[in-house]
Design a protein around this motif. Structure first.
Motif, PDB file in Angstrom:
ATOM      1  N   ASP A 241       0.702  -1.447   0.126  1.00 17.11           N
ATOM      2  CA  ASP A 241      -0.053  -0.071  -0.081  1.00 17.11           C
ATOM      3  C   ASP A 241       0.635   1.077   0.278  1.00 17.11           C
ATOM      4  N   VAL A 242       0.801   1.908  -1.227  1.00 18.05           N
ATOM      5  CA  VAL A 242       2.339   3.191  -1.366  1.00 18.05           C
ATOM      6  C   VAL A 242       1.795   4.122   0.039  1.00 18.05           C
ATOM      7  N   PRO A 243       0.932   4.784   0.038  1.00 19.33           N
ATOM      8  CA  PRO A 243       0.246   5.865   0.923  1.00 19.33           C
ATOM      9  C   PRO A 243       1.110   5.724   2.056  1.00 19.33           C
ATOM     10  N   THR A 244       0.872   4.055   2.948  1.00 21.48           N
ATOM     11  CA  THR A 244       1.414   3.464   4.307  1.00 21.48           C
ATOM     12  C   THR A 244       2.833   3.255   3.525  1.00 21.48           C
ATOM     13  N   ALA A 245       3.034   2.986   3.009  1.00 20.11           N
ATOM     14  CA  ALA A 245       4.251   1.862   2.930  1.00 20.11           C
ATOM     15  C   ALA A 245       4.253   0.625   3.567  1.00 20.11           C
ATOM     16  N   THR A 246       2.989  -0.167   3.468  1.00 16.72           N
ATOM     17  CA  THR A 246       3.055  -1.064   4.413  1.00 16.72           C
ATOM     18  C   THR A 246       2.664  -1.827   3.164  1.00 16.72           C
ATOM     19  N   VAL A 247       2.547  -3.575   3.373  1.00 17.17           N
ATOM     20  CA  VAL A 247       2.816  -5.108   2.499  1.00 17.17           C
ATOM     21  C   VAL A 247       1.158  -5.266   2.891  1.00 17.17           C
ATOM     22  N   THR A 248       0.532  -5.360   1.970  1.00 17.84           N
ATOM     23  CA  THR A 248      -1.039  -5.951   2.264  1.00 17.84           C
ATOM     24  C   THR A 248      -1.233  -7.478   1.632  1.00 17.84           C
ATOM     25  N   GLU A 249       0.068  -7.819   0.935  1.00 14.78           N
ATOM     26  CA  GLU A 249      -0.204  -9.431   0.315  1.00 14.78           C
ATOM     27  C   GLU A 249       1.244  -9.603   0.308  1.00 14.78           C
ATOM     28  N   CYS A 250       1.894 -10.646   0.616  1.00 15.59           N
ATOM     29  CA  CYS A 250       2.987 -11.894   0.003  1.00 15.59           C
ATOM     30  C   CYS A 250       2.333 -13.074  -0.732  1.00 15.59           C
ATOM     31  N   LEU A 251       2.894 -12.939  -1.917  1.00 11.67           N
ATOM     32  CA  LEU A 251       2.380 -14.363  -2.467  1.00 11.67           C
ATOM     33  C   LEU A 251       3.872 -14.755  -2.649  1.00 11.67           C
ATOM     34  N   ASN A 252       4.687 -15.353  -1.427  1.00 12.40           N
ATOM     35  CA  ASN A 252       6.100 -16.624  -2.074  1.00 12.40           C
ATOM     36  C   ASN A 252       5.180 -18.249  -1.794  1.00 12.40           C
ATOM     37  N   MET A 253       3.515 -18.385  -1.900  1.00  6.43           N
ATOM     38  CA  MET A 253       3.671 -20.247  -2.308  1.00  6.43           C
ATOM     39  C   MET A 253       3.021 -19.900  -3.973  1.00  6.43           C
ATOM     40  N   LEU A 254       3.594 -19.551  -4.275  1.00  4.65           N
ATOM     41  CA  LEU A 254       2.426 -19.493  -5.419  1.00  4.65           C
ATOM     42  C   LEU A 254       4.137 -19.719  -6.949  1.00  4.65           C
ATOM     43  N   PHE A 255       5.384 -19.284  -6.622  1.00  5.99           N
ATOM     44  CA  PHE A 255       6.423 -19.186  -7.217  1.00  5.99           C
ATOM     45  C   PHE A 255       7.317 -19.637  -6.602  1.00  5.99           C
ATOM     46  N   CYS A 256       7.806 -19.989  -7.732  1.00  2.00           N
ATOM     47  CA  CYS A 256       9.754 -21.340  -6.714  1.00  2.00           C
ATOM     48  C   CYS A 256      10.869 -20.885  -7.236  1.00  2.00           C
TER      49      CYS A 256
ATOM     50  N   CYS B 191       6.194 -19.324 -16.840  1.00  2.00           N
ATOM     51  CA  CYS B 191       4.836 -19.491 -16.848  1.00  2.00           C
ATOM     52  C   CYS B 191       4.624 -17.682 -16.430  1.00  2.00           C
ATOM     53  N   PHE B 192       3.392 -17.988 -16.891  1.00  5.53           N
ATOM     54  CA  PHE B 192       2.886 -16.268 -17.247  1.00  5.53           C
ATOM     55  C   PHE B 192       1.251 -17.014 -15.807  1.00  5.53           C
ATOM     56  N   LYS B 193       1.557 -16.279 -14.635  1.00  9.96           N
ATOM     57  CA  LYS B 193       0.376 -15.740 -13.507  1.00  9.96           C
ATOM     58  C   LYS B 193      -0.277 -14.984 -13.827  1.00  9.96           C
ATOM     59  N   VAL B 194      -1.474 -15.022 -13.194  1.00 14.41           N
ATOM     60  CA  VAL B 194      -2.546 -14.170 -13.357  1.00 14.41           C
ATOM     61  C   VAL B 194      -2.629 -14.017 -11.755  1.00 14.41           C
ATOM     62  N   ILE B 195      -2.747 -12.599 -10.583  1.00 16.03           N
ATOM     63  CA  ILE B 195      -3.323 -13.419  -9.646  1.00 16.03           C
ATOM     64  C   ILE B 195      -4.363 -11.561  -9.449  1.00 16.03           C
ATOM     65  N   ASP B 196      -4.841 -12.365  -8.665  1.00 18.06           N
ATOM     66  CA  ASP B 196      -5.948 -10.866  -7.794  1.00 18.06           C
ATOM     67  C   ASP B 196      -5.472  -9.941  -6.748  1.00 18.06           C
ATOM     68  N   VAL B 197      -5.049  -9.754  -6.756  1.00 20.51           N
ATOM     69  CA  VAL B 197      -3.916  -8.600  -5.187  1.00 20.51           C
ATOM     70  C   VAL B 197      -5.263  -8.592  -4.084  1.00 20.51           C
ATOM     71  N   GLN B 198      -6.390  -8.404  -4.272  1.00 18.59           N
ATOM     72  CA  GLN B 198      -7.370  -7.873  -3.411  1.00 18.59           C
ATOM     73  C   GLN B 198      -7.075  -8.950  -2.556  1.00 18.59           C
ATOM     74  N   THR B 199      -7.439 -10.368  -3.688  1.00 13.35           N
ATOM     75  CA  THR B 199      -7.342 -11.553  -2.814  1.00 13.35           C
ATOM     76  C   THR B 199      -6.694 -12.615  -2.643  1.00 13.35           C
ATOM     77  N   GLY B 200      -5.749 -11.912  -3.241  1.00 14.00           N
ATOM     78  CA  GLY B 200      -3.970 -13.091  -3.426  1.00 14.00           C
ATOM     79  C   GLY B 200      -4.476 -14.555  -4.613  1.00 14.00           C
ATOM     80  N   MET B 201      -5.652 -14.797  -5.360  1.00 15.43           N
ATOM     81  CA  MET B 201      -5.968 -15.961  -5.418  1.00 15.43           C
ATOM     82  C   MET B 201      -5.400 -16.129  -7.164  1.00 15.43           C
ATOM     83  N   LEU B 202      -4.786 -16.917  -7.290  1.00 16.29           N
ATOM     84  CA  LEU B 202      -4.310 -17.013  -9.132  1.00 16.29           C
ATOM     85  C   LEU B 202      -5.553 -17.273  -9.670  1.00 16.29           C
ATOM     86  N   ILE B 203      -5.727 -16.245 -10.569  1.00 17.77           N
ATOM     87  CA  ILE B 203      -6.898 -16.447 -11.450  1.00 17.77           C
ATOM     88  C   ILE B 203      -6.685 -17.662 -12.637  1.00 17.77           C
TER      89      ILE B 203
END
Length: 901
Positions: free
Chosen positions: A772-787, A812-824
């Motif tokens: 989140d740019v205004p607060t400089a805090t992380v909202t999602e960390c998607l480390n389980m999807l990539f290796c 791989c190309f991966k499309v992610i919903d950043v609000q839910t962290g879901m791999l679409i």
């Protein structure tokens, strides 16, 4: 009374001498007329001081003898006579100072001129003998070659007079030979550009000793194609005027390009150069009028008021010239803008097509063009009679072929076997003088005995001014706003050439098109002169500006666009209400069209410009300059137009990783493996500042709204507030660290969403973090999807920016919903994809093998493979309309790609 229009086409005016014209010397009725003797490349012109007396023009070719005094008088310092004996043809012009067809005196006559300065006699006679020999050569090419040699010799013996500088403190940047272009004539001399002014000094001092333009006043500058060669340059000191301040023709394109670069470099801090696409977007939104848009397109396509073979072309709009009231709500009032003039009459078109089918290659449908010098002067003869006389060897056209009536002219354009002409801008401006014979010219008598006077107007016009007012209203009407893009497709767009032109019945002689003939490949000078003359008189097709269908204008119903006298349009008057949410974004239609046809991407040009892999690409707003960074440690500026490297800068001995251009095209920022970020001034060609912001290599940079975002192998992403420096005062940029986003490992890539509220970062180990740019805090960390190591990630640029596409070493190309962290969605490629662009449905990617791949995300498959680089595609740039792509590769090349329908 003298003007360059008294010369023949392609003739030069060299020098003038004060002299007396003596008639019947030695006889009782001897007469002497004082005046000015003009020596030109094909003629001698004597302009008497007495306006009652005619100007005398003597073609050198028609002289039997040009003599100096007898030998026994030649050494007499007081001898000042030049004798032109037995002249077969002599033209008398402007007798009693009246503009009229030239009078021709046939038969052998003798003309004696007495120069004021006796010492110049020998030089004058020698020059006349040289020019006489040239004029007597049988072939036009040989004549032109000899005259050119004489001209170049004169230019070589002279230089620009530096005493003409406006200030003694001016610094000279460049001087070269050139010609100032005005309609039908050119005037040779010397061009000089300093740090403050552009100068042109005519060789003959006409019409004034020096033309001076202050660079600070320059608003627009265009490279021009003149005489089928890329040697023209036109400078405007106004934003919207039709006519320029100076048009120069150079003797080689290198001089033209150098001068363009000097002026463009000076003015790029003051103005922004617009492209056809940028004007198109303004027009779609209604920020500029139909008239203004057509004017800009004409300018961008090499049309100029100083070149009658490429005069600005405007469409016939109105088709009703018989009604007493002009009804702009009826579609039948208007011409069909989807067809060229030649295709408006089906019966005539059928005859033309039948001839076209039987014609051998090269085929063409129309034997004349829609714009030519003759057609321009057909409309303007009442205000520019001397131009018509110049073009037609001292004669007006036959009275019945003159511009007598709007209705007659329109009918002839519909029915005439060889008449396909369009209109000129004057029909949609505010000066109606071209419709009125205010000069009381004798333009001849028609077959019915009626003299040619004012143009006959349609019944719905109460007078010339009312006619122009209604024509303007028609041009800005809702119907035209809804259909003007169709005419643009024909004249400036994708229906101008190729199979689309054939389908649209829009095929003219191949020599009229840009690139239709290469004059440099023609060795025979006579063939070259003949071909050039033919094309210049026939007319030329505008430079093609669009290669895909032009989008429609966004026009609300029941609202027409009114124009002020200066053709400006306010937001309140525009056809689009800023608050109407029902209208699509002005670029959406063209972007959708481009992505729907992205598989038709074709390689246009390629250049090897670096010594190692290319890591970053940035392009100026006007598309003329391409900046690239490379692992060879250099930042290079490549000119798309001259196809040359214009700058090469090395900040250190370490590789550069990416680059971007700040808004306004004044500064390029480059990130480096030496931990630094470099600021380079385009205008002043030097390093402007250094940001020592990281402890390891800087891998990627982004810029949004005055903030710089930098990713680094030191496991951080930093956000900087940047206050630009001032190059002239050497004041440095001021950097303020707003945030430091810490990661566990090296960060390879970053991207921001359209609203600048979210930042995504991808690391060496495959973790994607969404901040989140205004607060400089992380909202999602998607480390389980990539290796694997991530190469690139991009948000989909829509309103909510929820979807993020990424790719890495796992192919791989991966499309992610950043609000839910879901791999679409996940699409597997056979090899790593190093860079890409996408529109939410389709991906254009650059592969490890060098191919460009086009992917259907929903279908999970490759639609098209396009061969490109011989190594990995390392970087990719795409323009706003998504119809132009530049790629940089491991093979050290940049490649230019275009959509071709």
């Amino acid at each position: 009374r003298f003007s360059l229009l008294l010369l023949n086409l392609e003739e030069y005016y060299f020098e003038q001498h004060t002299a007396n014209h003596i008639i019947n010397k030695g006889y009782k009725d001897e007469r002497k007329f004082r005046g000015s003797l003009k020596i030109c490349s094909k003629s001698i012109i004597f302009e008497p001081d007495d306006n009652i007396q005619p100007i005398i023009k003597i073609p050198l070719r028609d002289c039997v003898s040009i003599k100096a005094p007898e030998d026994n008088e030649a050494n007499n310092p007081f001898t000042r006579y030049v004798n032109l004996s037995y002249c077969i043809y002599v033209f008398l012009i402007k007798e009693r100072n009246i503009i009229a067809p030239y009078k021709t005196v046939r038969g052998r006559t003798e003309h004696l001129f007495q120069l004021d300065v006796a010492g110049k006699l020998g030089d004058v006679v020698q020059t006349l003998h040289q020019l006489y020999r040239a004029s007597c050569l049988d072939k036009m090419g040989d004549q032109a070659a000899m005259i050119t040699a004489i001209l170049q010799s004169r230019l070589a013996r002279t230089s620009f007079d530096k005493n003409r500088f406006q200030s003694i403190s001016e610094t000279l940047h460049m001087e070269c030979k050139a010609e100032m272009v005005t309609p039908l004539v050119t005037n040779p001399g010397h061009v000089c550009v300093t740090d403050a002014n552009l100068y042109f000094q005519p060789l003959n001092g006409y019409p004034k000793p020096v033309v001076q333009i202050t660079l600070q006043n320059v608003r627009r500058i265009y490279k021009r194609r003149h005489g089928l060669m890329p040697v023209g340059l036109e400078v405007f000191c106004t934003e919207n005027d039709l006519c320029s301040d100076i048009y120069l023709k150079f003797y080689n394109c290198q001089d033209r390009d150098e001068l363009y670069f000097l002026i463009a470099t000076y003015i790029e801090n003051h103005i922004t150069e617009h492209t056809a696409e940028s004007y198109m977007l303004q027009w779609q939104r209604g920020h500029i009028s139909n008239y203004q848009y057509l004017l800009h397109l004409n300018n961008l396509s090499d049309r100029s008021c100083n070149d009658l073979s490429q005069y600005p072309v405007f469409p016939w709009i109105i088709a009703d010239y018989s009604s007493s009231v002009l009804d702009l709500t009826k579609p039948e009032t208007f011409r069909d803008l989807s067809k060229p003039v030649g295709a408006l009459n089906k019966e005539r078109l059928d005859r033309l097509l039948a001839r076209y089918q039987e014609m051998p290659e090269p085929k063409f449908m129309y034997g004349s063009h829609y714009s030519s010098p003759g057609y321009v002067l057909f409309y303007l003869v009442r205000v520019a009679p001397e131009y018509m006389l110049c073009l037609q060897n001292g004669k007006f056209d036959h009275a019945d072929r003159m511009f007598n009536s709007l209705a007659e002219t329109w009918k002839n354009c519909l029915d005439g076997a060889t008449d396909f002409k369009e209109l000129i801008p004057e029909f949609y401006e505010n000066d109606s003088s071209f419709l009125v014979n205010s000069l009381k010219l004798d333009l001849g008598k028609r077959q019915g005995g009626k003299m040619v006077e004012d143009v006959e107007l349609p019944p719905w016009a109460s007078g010339p001014d009312d006619f122009l007012q209604k024509s303007q209203e028609a041009l800005e009407s809702q119907y035209v706003s809804e259909h003007l893009h169709e005419w643009i497709d024909i004249i400036f767009g994708y229906k101008q050439k190729g199979s689309e032109a054939v389908s649209a019945h829009n095929v003219f002689h191949p020599l009229t098109y840009e690139g239709g003939v290469d004059l440099n490949s023609i060795m025979d000078p006579n063939e070259k002169v003949a071909l050039l003359t033919q094309i210049l008189e026939f007319g030329q097709t505008p430079k093609q500006l669009f290669t895909i269908p032009h989008p429609r204008r966004i026009v609300p119903k029941l609202k027409s666009l009114s124009r002020t006298s200066s053709h400006s349009v306010s937001i309140a008057e525009s056809p689009v209400s800023p608050n109407e949410e029902s209208f699509e974004d002005l670029t959406e239609e063209s972007i959708t069209l481009a992505w729907n046809n992205i598989a038709k991407l074709k390689l246009d040009e390629r250049y090897k410009i670096h010594k190692e892999a290319i890591t970053g690409i940035a392009v100026t707003c006007n598309g003329s300059s391409v900046f690239t960074t490379s692992q060879d440690s250099t930042l290079k500026m490549f000119s798309k137009e001259s196809k040359t490297i214009q700058r090469s800068v090395s900040f250190s001995n370490m590789a550069l990783s990416s680059c971007l251009i700040l808004p306004g095209d004044t500064t390029v920022i480059s990130s480096s493996w030496d931990n630094h970020i470099y600021f380079y001034s385009i205008a002043f060609g030097r390093q402007q500042d250094i940001l020592m912001g990281h402890d390891d290599a800087v891998s990627k940079i982004c810029w949004r709204d005055g903030r710089l975002y930098s990713a680094s192998w030191d496991s951080t992403v930093k956000v900087w507030h940047c206050v630009p420096g001032e190059t002239l005062s050497n004041k440095k940029h001021h950097f303020e660290l707003l945030a430091e986003l810490e990661h566990d490992v090296s960060v390879n890539t970053i991207d921001l969403n359209a609203a600048n509220t979210m930042l995504a970062s991808g690391t060496k180990e495959g973790t994607i973090s969404v901040w989140d740019v205004p607060t400089a805090t992380v909202t999602e960390c998607l480390n389980m999807l990539f290796c694997c190591c991530l190469f690139c990630l991009l948000f989909f640029c829509c309103t909510d920016s929820r979807h993020l596409l990424s790719t890495g070493e796992d192919c791989c190309f991966k499309v992610i919903d950043v609000q839910t962290g879901m791999l679409i969605s996940s699409v597997t490629a056979g090899e790593p994809q190093r860079c890409f662009k996408w529109d939410g449905n389709t991906i254009l990617s650059g592969s490890q093998s060098g191919e460009l791949l086009i992917w259907d995300i929903l279908g999970g498959k490759v639609i098209e493979r396009i061969k490109g680089h011989t190594g990995a595609v390392m970087s990719m740039w795409m323009n706003e309309q998504c119809n132009s792509v530049i790629t940089g590769g491991e093979d050290k090349q940049i490649m230019f790609w275009k959509l071709q329908y």
